[in-house]
Design an enzyme around this catalytic site. Structure first.
Site, PDB file in Angstrom:
ATOM      1  N   ALA A 110     -80.240 -91.481-114.838  1.00  0.00           N
ATOM      2  CA  ALA A 110     -79.175 -90.414-115.734  1.00  0.00           C
ATOM      3  C   ALA A 110     -78.532 -91.715-116.525  1.00  0.00           C
ATOM      4  CB  ALA A 110     -77.990 -89.794-114.695  1.00  0.00           C
ATOM      5  N   GLU A 160     -86.613 -89.313-110.228  1.00  0.00           N
ATOM      6  CA  GLU A 160     -86.259 -88.009-109.814  1.00  0.00           C
ATOM      7  C   GLU A 160     -87.178 -87.138-110.755  1.00  0.00           C
ATOM      8  OE1 GLU A 160     -82.107 -87.992-109.490  1.00  0.00           O
ATOM      9  OE2 GLU A 160     -82.476 -87.018-107.498  1.00  0.00           O
ATOM     10  N   GLU A 195     -78.509 -94.881-106.879  1.00  0.00           N
ATOM     11  CA  GLU A 195     -77.255 -94.334-107.025  1.00  0.00           C
ATOM     12  C   GLU A 195     -76.226 -94.802-105.883  1.00  0.00           C
ATOM     13  OE1 GLU A 195     -80.351 -92.795-106.923  1.00  0.00           O
ATOM     14  OE2 GLU A 195     -80.329 -91.119-108.614  1.00  0.00           O
ATOM     15  N   GLY A 248     -82.406 -90.853-111.588  1.00  0.00           N
ATOM     16  CA  GLY A 248     -83.033 -89.810-112.109  1.00  0.00           C
ATOM     17  C   GLY A 248     -84.134 -89.839-112.813  1.00  0.00           C
TER      18      GLY A 248
HETATM   19  N1  3HC Z   1     -77.092 -95.060-118.170  1.00  0.00           N
HETATM   20  C1  3HC Z   1     -76.450 -95.755-119.212  1.00  0.00           C
HETATM   21  N2  3HC Z   1     -76.425 -96.906-119.704  1.00  0.00           N
HETATM   22  C2  3HC Z   1     -77.189 -97.753-118.856  1.00  0.00           C
HETATM   23  C3  3HC Z   1     -77.746 -97.456-117.713  1.00  0.00           C
HETATM   24  C4  3HC Z   1     -77.756 -95.912-117.390  1.00  0.00           C
HETATM   25  N3  3HC Z   1     -78.415 -95.481-116.447  1.00  0.00           N
HETATM   26  N4  3HC Z   1     -78.666 -98.225-117.372  1.00  0.00           N
HETATM   27  C5  3HC Z   1     -78.424 -99.328-117.997  1.00  0.00           C
HETATM   28  N5  3HC Z   1     -77.610 -99.026-118.926  1.00  0.00           N
HETATM   29  C6  3HC Z   1     -77.170 -99.999-119.960  1.00  0.00           C
HETATM   30  C7  3HC Z   1     -76.540-101.066-119.540  1.00  0.00           C
HETATM   31  O1  3HC Z   1     -75.135-100.881-119.347  1.00  0.00           O
HETATM   32  C8  3HC Z   1     -76.853-102.212-120.757  1.00  0.00           C
HETATM   33  O2  3HC Z   1     -75.876-101.800-121.546  1.00  0.00           O
HETATM   34  P1  3HC Z   1     -75.227-103.242-122.607  1.00  0.00           P
HETATM   35  O3  3HC Z   1     -76.415-103.673-123.183  1.00  0.00           O
HETATM   36  O4  3HC Z   1     -74.679-102.405-123.594  1.00  0.00           O
HETATM   37  O5  3HC Z   1     -74.646-104.022-121.673  1.00  0.00           O
HETATM   38  C9  3HC Z   1     -78.231-102.011-121.052  1.00  0.00           C
HETATM   39  O6  3HC Z   1     -78.374-100.657-120.558  1.00  0.00           O
HETATM   40  C10 3HC Z   1     -79.163-102.795-120.481  1.00  0.00           C
HETATM   41  O7  3HC Z   1     -78.892-102.696-119.138  1.00  0.00           O
HETATM   42  P2  3HC Z   1     -79.118-104.256-118.263  1.00  0.00           P
HETATM   43  O8  3HC Z   1     -78.106-105.228-118.868  1.00  0.00           O
HETATM   44  O9  3HC Z   1     -78.747-103.839-116.841  1.00  0.00           O
HETATM   45  O10 3HC Z   1     -80.473-104.521-118.434  1.00  0.00           O
HETATM   46  P3  3HC Z   1     -81.453-105.340-117.333  1.00  0.00           P
HETATM   47  O11 3HC Z   1     -82.928-105.268-118.070  1.00  0.00           O
HETATM   48  O12 3HC Z   1     -81.046-106.278-116.631  1.00  0.00           O
HETATM   49  O13 3HC Z   1     -81.601-103.983-116.221  1.00  0.00           O
HETATM   50  C11 3HC Z   1     -82.041-101.765-115.198  1.00  0.00           C
HETATM   51  C12 3HC Z   1     -82.251-102.739-116.398  1.00  0.00           C
HETATM   52  C13 3HC Z   1     -82.805-102.404-113.831  1.00  0.00           C
HETATM   53  C14 3HC Z   1     -82.700-100.495-115.477  1.00  0.00           C
HETATM   54  C15 3HC Z   1     -80.400-101.934-114.720  1.00  0.00           C
HETATM   55  O14 3HC Z   1     -79.872-101.446-116.119  1.00  0.00           O
HETATM   56  C16 3HC Z   1     -80.122-100.725-113.838  1.00  0.00           C
HETATM   57  O15 3HC Z   1     -80.107-101.020-112.567  1.00  0.00           O
HETATM   58  N6  3HC Z   1     -79.507 -99.834-114.570  1.00  0.00           N
HETATM   59  C17 3HC Z   1     -78.836 -98.497-113.643  1.00  0.00           C
HETATM   60  C18 3HC Z   1     -79.945 -97.969-112.895  1.00  0.00           C
HETATM   61  C19 3HC Z   1     -79.237 -96.784-112.077  1.00  0.00           C
HETATM   62  O16 3HC Z   1     -78.461 -96.954-111.435  1.00  0.00           O
HETATM   63  N7  3HC Z   1     -79.876 -95.474-111.972  1.00  0.00           N
HETATM   64  C20 3HC Z   1     -79.194 -94.559-111.489  1.00  0.00           C
HETATM   65  C21 3HC Z   1     -78.222 -93.731-112.373  1.00  0.00           C
HETATM   66  S1  3HC Z   1     -77.317 -92.363-111.600  1.00  0.00           S
HETATM   67  C22 3HC Z   1     -78.408 -90.994-111.596  1.00  0.00           C
HETATM   68  O17 3HC Z   1     -79.446 -91.383-112.003  1.00  0.00           O
HETATM   69  C23 3HC Z   1     -77.819 -89.948-111.119  1.00  0.00           C
HETATM   70  C24 3HC Z   1     -78.862 -88.919-110.699  1.00  0.00           C
HETATM   71  O18 3HC Z   1     -79.402 -89.008-109.488  1.00  0.00           O
HETATM   72  C25 3HC Z   1     -78.803 -87.489-111.027  1.00  0.00           C
END
Ligand code: 3HC
Ligand code: NAI
Length: 693
Positions: free
Chosen positions: A66, A108, A128, A105
């Site tokens: 998400a 998912e 998450e 997400g």
């Molecule tokens: N939403 C918004 N921005 C995001 C994001 C997300 N889910 N994931 C990454 N970003 C942004 C980061 O803030 C970063 O922004 P910046 O360049 O402005 O600082 C940019 O994307 C790149 O991220 P990373 O520097 O972390 O890049 P990497 O290549 O090192 O890692 C990644 C990529 C493995 C995808 C890592 O970003 C990550 O782990 N992201 C989060 C994944 C996550 O937690 N997903 C679950 C979200 S909650 C959800 O999905 C709820 C659902 O169940 C309903």
């Protein structure tokens, strides 16, 4: 719907529709992406020429989750569920084509597709929990249906990213295709599904694994017990577990209701707010406003380490772990031998636990070279000094180094509190000098404070940060001041803990409050662990503090079987009657009538002065931003992530409240305590530390 068009592209190739998402950086499920999926799938379904659909992403990754930046804002249509339903209920097979990371997400969405194909480097996960959440788009009900309750519990409570091969084994992906052939492989699979008339697999309908786990509550009880320490204080792991329980015991739609309710509860709580803040703080911390991203770096191919003691050895391991050779310099052969043998022992312990092979141990050891001569550091690109904490000695070492190190080499000091600017005066090239303050044990602790001296060049600063990242640390920039960010705040807390002892509080009472707050241990347990005699000597000891008296009695902490606490053979701590007597005597001598200090007072007097010191650090521009201070305390001192760091915590309880309480305690806070003008101003204006620019 122009935005949706920009991020989602639908092409029909023969009888396959290819829906390509392109929303950099990570194809997060923002509103336009959700709309793009929904419209794309609807259009593909409506097109009579289309027999199957492939969902694939451009850029570095499949959907990574998400869009976290949308959390806490009013929801915008379409919701994710609508897009997922369109996929799952499509009468034509939908294949997810996964590269990079299918996370949260993103996974998912993939779980609503009828089939999943991935490249070998792809990873899947439900991270998450690391945001204080649970998968809120059906992941908690669908994942266990594929991988079973036990594996789902593990994945959902750790947030780990699982590699494609393992996903294939677990049935999470159906097929792996070679790197670079994802699109073609997914299209081929889609055609095969149609040709072979394979069923439209809906994960929600497969129940065998749930039935297998039903009526076995011990699966959950044992899992909770085995992980109790790791989950202490966190809400999200427990909520994830409850969702898996629901998946096992309830019909799919009922389980979804449990997921929704628990998700909403977590989403509106402070723990998730804190953990989401930390997610962004961890990314922000690398950015230094006046150091552009394209600042030239010093290539670090070889590292020199001066001192192979507690810190030097641990620091050297970090570089060997990533294949960078290190030369360690000591003054005496026995110290060098000891240093290298401690490193070998550490690696061997890791190997015994199965986390390294003996071949890895040998490979890493072969990257370490011992020497008794500073001259052998002449070809090093980065030299880190970790000799005794003594200014005269450090300056002497740097003056010698100045004559030996090659031009352009980075000269770093691991001092924990000394003035980096003064150390830099010992060399003819102060721009090359930087602090690289590792935390003990240096091969384990994630924090690296990078101390920017007055004359440190941008290139040297950027190099120290970048090499920190390479060895797996989280680097935070600190200006020069006694103790830098972390230890300066620690001192503010220690002074108060000390003062409360003199008012008659017992060390274990203070420690308990901080432990219950979520820290790994309180100041006195920490002192016992480190050794009470750090910086103490019998010659200068005057019995002026409880610690001095304990040291004089040879109660120097865990290593001597007693310190503030008494220890048994297994190093289990219990309150010490000896310490209790000393504390009472000190309190009486200070004229303090014995009094019960409430848990609230202990907490406020330990933590609020930390917030105050953080605010001073911020106004003196020692830290770039409040969130950097939080990163330091989370990664260097074990501040509980779910409280977001001391600055975030201050914002959570409200700065006006913090100031009000500090004023109330003012007479007890001691002569060193100075209320931060910034803190007072923010409190008066109703603002937050995290908004200070
Ligand atoms: N939403 C918004 N921005 C995001 C994001 C997300 N889910 N994931 C990454 N970003 C942004 C980061 O803030 C970063 O922004 P910046 O360049 O402005 O600082 C940019 O994307 C790149 O991220 P990373 O520097 O972390 O890049 P990497 O290549 O090192 O890692 C990644 C990529 C493995 C995808 C890592 O970003 C990550 O782990 N992201 C989060 C994944 C996550 O937690 N997903 C679950 C979200 S909650 C959800 O999905 C709820 C659902 O169940 C309903
Ligand atoms: P230590 O006493 O374990 O190791 C210091 C080593 O330096 C010894 O092995 C000694 O023989 C060697 N040494 C002394 N003079 C030398 C010289 N001229 N040339 C080469 N080697 C020399 O000390 P420790 O704990 O490793 O601390 C080192 C530095 O790291 C200090 O500045 C300390 O403040 C800092 N530090 C320590 C932390 C800790 O928790 N121990 C945490 C963070 C920083």
């Amino acid at each position: 719907m122009a935005a949706a068009e920009a991020v989602a592209d639908l092409k029909v190739e023969g009888d396959v529709a290819i829906l390509t998402l392109n929303s950099p950086p990570v194809n997060a499920l923002s509103q336009p992406v959700r709309a793009g999926i929904l419209e794309g799938v609807r259009a593909a379904v409506a097109n009579p020429a289309v027999k199957s659909v492939v969902l694939i992403c451009e850029g570095r990754t499949f959907i990574a989750g998400a869009d976290i930046t949308e959390f806490g804002k009013p929801p915008r249509e379409p919701g994710l569920k609508e897009a997922q339903d369109a996929i799952e209920n499509s009468p034509k097979p939908v294949v997810a084509a996964i590269h990079g990371t299918a996370l949260g997400g993103g996974l998912e969405v993939a779980l609503c597709c009828h089939y999943r194909v991935a490249v070998p480097s792809a990873k899947c996960g439900l991270p998450e929990v690391n945001l204080g959440l649970l998968p809120g788009a059906g992941g908690t009900q669908r994942l266990p249906r594929i991988v079973g309750a036990a594996k789902a519990l593990e994945m959902m409570t750790s947030g780990q990213h699982v590699g494609a091969a393992q996903c294939l084994e677990m049935g999470l992906v159906d097929e792996i295709v070679p790197e670079g052939e994802l699109r073609a492989g997914a299209i081929a699979l889609a055609r095969r599904i149609v040709a072979e008339n394979r069923p439209l697999k809906k994960v929600r309908e497969s129940d065998e694994k749930m039935i297998a786990a039903r009526g076995k509550p011990e699966i959950f009880a044992e899992f909770r017990k085995a992980n109790a320490r790791k989950f202490r204080g966190f809400l999200a792991p427990e909520y994830n577990i409850r969702c898996v329980e629901a998946a096992v015991n309830l019909p799919f739609d009922e389980g979804m209701k449990v997921e929704r309710q628990l998700f909403m509860e977590l989403m509106s709580g402070t723990q998730s707010a804190a953990q989401r803040y930390v997610f962004f703080a961890e990314r922000q911390v690398w950015k230094i406003p006046d150091v552009p991203e394209d600042t030239p770096l010093v290539p670090v191919r070889k590292v020199g380490m001066i001192g192979a003691g507690t810190m030097g050895g641990g620091i050297a391991m970090n570089f060997a772990n990533v294949g960078i050779p290190v030369t360690l310099v000591e003054t005496r052969q026995d110290a060098l031998d000891r240093g290298l043998s401690v490193i070998r022992r550490n690696y061997e312990t890791t190997a015994k636990r199965g986390r390294l092979t003996m071949a890895d141990v040998d490979k890493r050891m072969s990257l370490l070279t011992g020497s008794l001569s500073l001259e052998s550091l002449a070809d090093c690109d980065l030299i880190i000094e970790a000799v005794f904490e003594n200014m005269a000695l450090k300056k002497e070492v740097f003056a010698k180094l100045d004559k030996i190190a090659k031009p352009g080499a980075v000269l770093a000091t691991n001092t924990s509190a000394l003035d980096v600017n003064e150390i830099a005066t010992a060399v003819s090239r102060p721009e090359a000098v930087v602090g690289m303050h590792f935390f003990s044990p240096a091969n384990v602790m994630r924090l690296l404070e990078v101390v920017r001296g007055e004359k440190t060049s941008k290139s040297v600063l950027a190099t120290a940060m970048q090499i920190g990242k390479k060895i797996g640390k989280i680097g935070a920039v600190s200006g020069v001041c006694p103790g830098f960010i972390g230890n300066r705040i620690l001192r503010a807390r220690s002074l108060q803990a000390q003062a409360m002892l003199n008012e008659g509080a017992m060390p274990w009472d203070i420690d308990k409050v901080l432990y219950d707050f979520g820290l790994p241990m309180g100041p006195f347990a920490m002192s016992d662990l480190a050794g009470l005699d750090i910086g103490w000597s019998r010659e200068t000891s005057r019995g002026a503090t409880v610690r001095e008296v304990l040291c004089e009695m040879d109660r120097r902490g865990q290593k001597t079987g007693g310190g503030f606490y008494d220890y048994d053979e297994q190093r289990n701590a219990r309150p010490s009657p000896v310490t209790e007597k000393i504390v009472r005597e000190f309190a009486a001598r200070a004229g303090n009538a014995p009094r019960e200090i409430s848990e609230q007072e202990i907490l406020e007097r330990c933590v609020y002065p930390m917030i105050n010191e953080g605010a001073r650090i911020l106004e003196e521009k020692i830290a770039l931003r409040a969130s950097d201070i939080d990163i330091v305390w989370i990664n260097g001192y074990g501040w509980p992530v779910y409280r977001g760091g001391p600055m975030f915590y201050g914002d959570t309880v409200g700065l006006a409240h913090v100031v009000e309480r500090l004023n109330a305690y003012a007479p007890k806070l001691g002569p060193e305590f100075v209320l931060s003008p910034l803190l007072q101003r923010l409190a008066a204006e109703g603002k937050r530390l995290q908004d200070v620019k």
